[in-house]
Design an enzyme around this catalytic site. Sequence first.
Site, short mmCIF file in Angstrom:
data_model
loop_
_atom_site.label_atom_id
_atom_site.label_comp_id
_atom_site.label_asym_id
_atom_site.label_seq_id
_atom_site.Cartn_x
_atom_site.Cartn_y
_atom_site.Cartn_z
N ASP A 333 40.35 39.71 31.28
CA ASP A 333 40.89 41.39 29.48
C ASP A 333 42.52 41.27 29.68
O ASP A 333 42.63 41.22 31.32
CB ASP A 333 40.06 42.44 29.52
N ASP A 335 44.61 45.36 30.34
CA ASP A 335 44.24 47.12 30.73
C ASP A 335 45.23 47.67 30.67
O ASP A 335 46.16 47.27 31.27
CB ASP A 335 43.36 46.95 31.98
N ASP A 423 41.63 47.09 26.76
CA ASP A 423 41.20 47.86 26.85
C ASP A 423 42.19 48.96 27.15
O ASP A 423 42.58 48.76 28.16
CB ASP A 423 40.48 47.79 28.78
P1 UTP Z 1 38.40 44.40 35.06
O1 UTP Z 1 37.00 44.80 34.67
O2 UTP Z 1 39.36 44.52 33.67
O3 UTP Z 1 39.04 43.95 35.94
O4 UTP Z 1 39.08 46.55 35.68
P2 UTP Z 1 39.98 43.42 37.00
O5 UTP Z 1 39.90 43.19 37.75
O6 UTP Z 1 41.37 43.24 35.24
O7 UTP Z 1 39.64 41.47 36.50
P3 UTP Z 1 39.50 40.50 35.12
O8 UTP Z 1 41.31 40.24 35.46
O9 UTP Z 1 40.53 41.80 33.76
O10 UTP Z 1 38.44 40.57 34.78
C1 UTP Z 1 39.99 46.70 36.06
C2 UTP Z 1 39.56 47.73 36.54
O11 UTP Z 1 39.55 49.10 36.00
C3 UTP Z 1 38.27 49.96 36.80
C4 UTP Z 1 37.43 48.89 37.60
O12 UTP Z 1 36.77 48.88 38.02
C5 UTP Z 1 38.51 47.74 37.51
O13 UTP Z 1 38.89 47.94 39.33
N1 UTP Z 1 37.63 50.22 35.72
C6 UTP Z 1 36.91 50.15 34.37
C7 UTP Z 1 37.36 51.81 35.23
O14 UTP Z 1 37.99 52.24 36.29
N2 UTP Z 1 36.49 52.79 34.32
C8 UTP Z 1 36.15 52.21 33.43
O15 UTP Z 1 35.27 52.60 32.38
C9 UTP Z 1 36.39 50.09 33.20
MN MN Z 2 41.14 43.36 33.55
#
Ligand code: UTP
Ligand code: MN
Length: 499
Positions: A333, A335, A423
Site C-alpha cells: 500500500d 502510507d 492509508d
Molecule cells: P504497513 O503495514 O503499510 O507496512 O505499515 P510497510 O512497512 O509500509 O510495508 P508495505 O510495503 O506496505 O507492505 C506501515 C507502518 O505503519 C504502522 C505499522 O506498524 C508500520 O510500521 N501503522 C500502521 C501504525 O502505526 N498504525 C496503524 O494504524 C497502521
Molecule cells: Mn505500507
Amino acid sequence: MFHAAVGPCVRKRSKPASVSVPRHAVKFKEVRLYLVERKMGSSRRSFLSQLARSKGFIVDDILSDDITHVVSEDSRASSLWAWLKGCGLKNLSKMQVLHISWFTESMRVGMPAPVENRHVIQDTPPALQEGLAPTPMALISQYACKRRTSTDNKNKILTDAFEVLAENYKFSDNKSSCLVFSRAASVLKSLPWTVQSIEATQGLPCLREHTKAVMEEILQFGHSFEVERTLSSERYQTLKLFTSVFGVGPKTAEKWYHRGLRSFRDILAEPSIQLNRMQQSGFLYYGDISRVVTKAEAQALGNIIDEAVRLITSDAVTALTGGFRRGKEYGHDVDFIVTTHEVGKEEFVLRHIIDCFKKQGIVLYCDYQASTFHMSKLPCQSFEAMDYYAKCFLILRLEASQVDGGLTCDEGDNRGWRAVRVDLVSPPMDRYAFALLGWTGSTQFDRDLRRFARFERKMTLDNHTLYDTTKGEFLTARSEEDIFAHLGLEYIEPWQRNA
Ligand code: UTP
Ligand code: MN
C-alpha cells in the site's frame, strides 16, 4: 577360503597407489581437489577420489599449495580452519574450502559445479575463535533499533524461511514463537555478510535452538523440511490465501478454514457468510490490490494528494511514510501523513482531501475514522495498539497517465488504471515526529524501539508520545532525531530501519 579371498586384497593395498589406480583423461586442468579425510573416513575418501578421477578431475592425496578446492564432509568451520592453517600453506587464502555438497553436485553434473555461498565453509573471525570480547558480533544488539538494516538483505533465503514459520505461528495465534522467528529474521537482515555456516552465527543475538535447527537444514540441504512441510500444508496455503484479502485477518481466515472453506469460490458461495464492506471491496479489487505498488505509483499518489491539499490550504504538510520512506522499491500500500502547522486544523484538511477525491471520482473504498486522540488517554500501555489519530483507509483509482512510466499491468489489461490501497493519517503537528516514527516502521523496528524504551530506559513510547516514568513527564520532540536523542540512541536513518 576366507584367507584366500582377503590375501590378494591386502597385498594390493600395500602397493603404491599410482600402480593400482587406472589412469583417466584429465578434463579439468584448472581444478585440483583435495578431500579431507576427517569425518569422511579413509575408505570413503578413496572411493570418492576414484569417482572424481573417473570423471576427469584431478584429485591429490596430499594437501599442497597446488590445490584449488578443499572438500570436507565435516562442516565445523573452526576446527577445519584451525587444521588448514596449521598445514603451513602459502596459498590457503586462494583456495576454495567447500562442503561435500559441492563435490556431490559436481559429480552429478560431471564437471565442477559453480561455487555458491551455501557450499563455502567460511573461516570464523579470529576474535570469535579465541572467545575475545568485544567482537563485531558482540556489538550486534538484540534490539533492531540499535542495528542498521538496509533493503539489501544478504540472507534472504534464511529470512524468507523464518518468515514463513513466523506467519504460520501467527495463524495459530502463537505470539511468542512468531516473535522468535521474526526476531531471528530481523537480526539476519541486518548482517552485511551472508551466513554460510552455523559457526559463523556464534554470538549473534536472538537465535534460539529452533531457528538454528532450521538454519542448519537450509545451509546443509539448501532447504528446510519444516518450511517445505508448512508451505505445502493445506491449512497454511488456505490461511495465506484468505488473509491476502483486504479486511480479512488471521481470526476470520481461521474461522472460515475451520468451517471447511478452502477457496474464494467457497466463501462467495456460502450463504451464511456476510462479508463486511471492507471485505467486499477486498474481493472486488483483489486482482489489483494483491499486486505490488511501485515507487513510481507511490510518487504519483503523492502528487495527487499534494494537488488536493493545495486547493484547501497553504498551511499543510504531507509526507510519504511506510516502506517507501524506508527506500523500498515496492509496497502493498502507500502510507501518507497529512497535517497542518496550525494544531487542530489537520482533521479538517484530511476530510477535505477525501471530499476532493470523491469529487474527482477516484474513491473506490473509503473508511474514515475520526480522531479519538486526547492526551488524557496517554501513555498507551499496549505495545501493538492502534493510534488515536484521524485516519482514512482508502482504495483509490490511479490512472496510468498520472504515473511516470505508466502502470505495470498484466498482459491484456488495457483499462488504463489500477486500484491502489492508500492509508492517510492525520496527527496534530506537535505529535508529528512520533507519528512519523511509528508509521515509517518497520513493524519490527518500532516494536524494538518500544521494548528498548521500556526495558532499558523506563520510558513508554508509542505513536503519540514518549513518557519518562521515572520523572513522570512527557518528553517533547519536534523531529525523529529528538526522539532517538531522548532514548540515548544513535540516530538511525529511515532507510536503515528495514529490520
Ligand atoms: P504497513 O503495514 O503499510 O507496512 O505499515 P510497510 O512497512 O509500509 O510495508 P508495505 O510495503 O506496505 O507492505 C506501515 C507502518 O505503519 C504502522 C505499522 O506498524 C508500520 O510500521 N501503522 C500502521 C501504525 O502505526 N498504525 C496503524 O494504524 C497502521
Ligand atoms: Mn505500507
